[in-house]
Design a protein around this motif. Sequence first.
Motif, PDB file in Angstrom:
ATOM      1  N   THR B 155       0.829  -1.211   0.000  1.00 16.65           N
ATOM      2  CA  THR B 155       0.000   0.000   0.000  1.00 16.65           C
ATOM      3  C   THR B 155       0.864   1.261   0.000  1.00 16.65           C
ATOM      4  N   CYS B 160      -1.487   4.467  -1.218  1.00 14.27           N
ATOM      5  CA  CYS B 160      -2.832   4.551  -0.645  1.00 14.27           C
ATOM      6  C   CYS B 160      -2.766   4.114   0.806  1.00 14.27           C
ATOM      7  N   GLU B 161      -3.869   4.353   1.502  1.00  9.86           N
ATOM      8  CA  GLU B 161      -3.889   4.033   2.927  1.00  9.86           C
ATOM      9  C   GLU B 161      -4.260   2.570   3.133  1.00  9.86           C
ATOM     10  N   ARG B 162      -3.584   1.929   4.055  1.00  8.97           N
ATOM     11  CA  ARG B 162      -3.929   0.539   4.402  1.00  8.97           C
ATOM     12  C   ARG B 162      -5.097   0.584   5.382  1.00  8.97           C
ATOM     13  N   THR B 163      -6.188  -0.076   5.051  1.00  9.01           N
ATOM     14  CA  THR B 163      -7.366  -0.047   5.928  1.00  9.01           C
ATOM     15  C   THR B 163      -7.675  -1.449   6.438  1.00  9.01           C
ATOM     16  N   LYS B 164      -8.479  -1.484   7.492  1.00 12.60           N
ATOM     17  CA  LYS B 164      -8.838  -2.809   8.035  1.00 12.60           C
ATOM     18  C   LYS B 164      -9.705  -3.591   7.058  1.00 12.60           C
ATOM     19  N   LYS B 167     -10.066  -3.008   1.145  1.00 12.57           N
ATOM     20  CA  LYS B 167     -10.535  -2.913  -0.244  1.00 12.57           C
ATOM     21  C   LYS B 167      -9.403  -2.474  -1.173  1.00 12.57           C
ATOM     22  N   GLU B 168      -8.408  -1.724  -0.621  1.00 16.16           N
ATOM     23  CA  GLU B 168      -7.299  -1.240  -1.447  1.00 16.16           C
ATOM     24  C   GLU B 168      -6.380  -2.373  -1.907  1.00 16.16           C
ATOM     25  N   ASP B 194      -3.528  -5.249  13.564  1.00 11.40           N
ATOM     26  CA  ASP B 194      -4.037  -4.752  14.846  1.00 11.40           C
ATOM     27  C   ASP B 194      -4.119  -5.925  15.824  1.00 11.40           C
ATOM     28  N   ASP B 204     -11.041 -10.551   8.664  1.00  8.98           N
ATOM     29  CA  ASP B 204      -9.993 -10.456   7.639  1.00  8.98           C
ATOM     30  C   ASP B 204      -9.560 -11.846   7.167  1.00  8.98           C
TER      31      ASP B 204
END
Lengths: 469, 290
Positions: B155, B160-164, B167-168, B194, B204
């Motif tokens: 990422t 782009c931002e890594r999200t929980k 979707k990226e 996390d 996840d």
Amino acid sequence: MNQKVVSSITEALHRTEIKDGMTLSFHHHLRNGDYVLNLVMAAVRELGLKDMTINASAIFDCHLPLVDLIRDNTVTALECNYMGALVGRSISAGILEKPVIFRTHGGRPADLERGKAHIDIAFIAAPTTDTQGNISGKYGPSACGSLGYAFSDARYADKVVAVTDNLAPYPLTDFSIPETEVDYVVPVEQIGDPAGIVSGTTRITRDPIGLLMADMAAEAISASGLLQDGFSFQTGAGGASLAAAFALEKIMLREGIRGSFASGGITSQLVDMQKKGCFETLLDVQCFDLGAVESIRDNPQHREISASRYASPCTDDAVVDSLDVVILGATEVDTSFNVNVHTNSQGLIMGGSGGHSDTAAGAKLAIIIAPLMRARIPLIVDHMHTISTPGETVDMLVTQYGIAVNPNQVELADRLRQNRLKVISVEELQEIAENICGKPKALKNEGRIVAEVHYRDGSIIDTIRQACS
Amino acid sequence: MIRSLLFIPGNSPVMLQNGAVLPADALILDLEDAVATDQKDAARTLVASALHTVDYPKEIIVRINSFDSDYWQQDLEEIIPLRPQAIMPTKCSDSSTIRSIAEKISELERQSNIGEGTVKLIPLIETARGVLNAYEIASASPRIVALLLGGEDLTADLQCERTKGGKEIFYSRSSIVIAARAAGVEPIDTPFTDVDDDEGLIEDAKLALSLGFSGKAVISPRHLAAINEIFSPQAEAVKYAREVISAIEGAKKAGKGVASLHGKMIDAPIVSRAKRVLEQARRLGLPLED
């Protein structure tokens, strides 16, 4: 009605006719937040008294001023069931001429009962007392819950002084120690620091190795055949012990097992288990956290017990003798399952038996949980610095590498194997650790004796020598 | 079958000691990102010492420093003679680096009298180019047994931002699964970072399983139990697989060309999946009977 309330600790000392060479006692329910021992001993020093013996159920790091009192001969003898590392370091260095007498939580009241120990003046840290000395630990700004260790002091001391920061009007109805056993009441500003009073480790460990061992211990208890309706249990307040209790709770709830009682030092974890029906009753000699303090105040099934009833070998039916399972810790274990909880790997005093050897002797199944290595120090040694609990009373050792079962428990080992638990000999565990860490060079503590470890029956099980400088 | 791969910092003696008893299917002993530059030599020595003295009853993978660093060759020189099951090259963006690393490993295997091809490779795909070249990378050497997706570095590369929710990296996850399966190797999912969010971890991991990943890397031992559970065949699936095999055998005995179960025809992919599930269950020691 006698006027028991006096204006200061110094006045109380005068009224009790304190003199050189007396034995003063203290209890440790305020744990590392206790102010009373230091307040009283500062007043004793102020009077120029010398050669005093302190008999405290435990000495914590907050009692470090004791070291100065020893240096100027105000205090020349110590008796306790546990000693924190700060004071322990000075004792190990040889600051005190007479050996410290270490007892167990059961041995201390037993020695008072059988006349092997004597208290001239007992100072009871009293979270609440009325003007006539009816004392409770359940109320007040310094509430600590149970006063179990102070009962014997109040009963057997020649004079008893209650020191309080919460003086209540007479009569206090919900008391633990009755006015008939109390001679004087001293109000002070504060008897302790609430943050230190409930300083026991009350969080389940997040350490994966601690959790792994806790699960293994709970499975071993389940496999032992003892986990059935009427089950009784004790564990400590350390993170791994709490995790073991939590793992046991899951099994008990899943299988609908209703235990009889949990005993000893009580934590919120055990309070929760009792509320969920895992145990009918909590038998509490000491509260480790605020949850336990609230529970002993509000829950009639949470009962305060004296140290004598808890663990004295002089008591016909001590609670420890009815225990099914106890989970205990260790700093060192040898291949005969003897356990050290008094000294660290350098031979320095940093603990004490407390109820360790009492519960190990009484319980049907005594489990030691400890990591096989702490940093680079192996747990299992050829020769221990100090024997606290004799190996014949220890049934199994749970480590992250497997469970060693005392060879005198053949059936237990079979049961564990049948339940697919990894059973391994204590010698194999020692070899695993030494392969990784190497074999530590044996310490040669050949100095004079600085402490005697008294077993619960009063015999001297071991001595602790002055540490190498 | 590797469901869980636990990262162990190569400069942590306690973790290296205790890794042997943690319930991970594989350990990734890390010489790369977990180790500061001034600790590289110490970590390499520590990992080598651990491989020498600790009996690890599980797969051992050593994550080496990237091909464009000064350390990867020395990492291999000290680690290969100790026969880890696999080496994890990092920031793999094309097949040429894989071939260079594989050649170096061959040379070291010969020098150490280790059968050539003994040490496997699990390339870490964590760049945009790596994702685009995933099939080429997975096919670059017969040593390759799996591809691991590295979501954090990826990422960063994707800006782009890594999200929980992840979707990226959805496209990248799917690309890795397709590339790995096409090359006949296992796709392994990126760690969930996390350590305190148990529900997020489960969500996840279930997403990864549904996409076709066969396992997941983890950075906290506390995640292992959940990951092992999610990537193990579930009791229902084992039961159904047993019924499928039983129905097929029944049909064969009865001389029927086609078998059916619960009113549905059983075709070759269903049989193949049932066999795979039963094989996984057998390997994991899961109960095969009711």
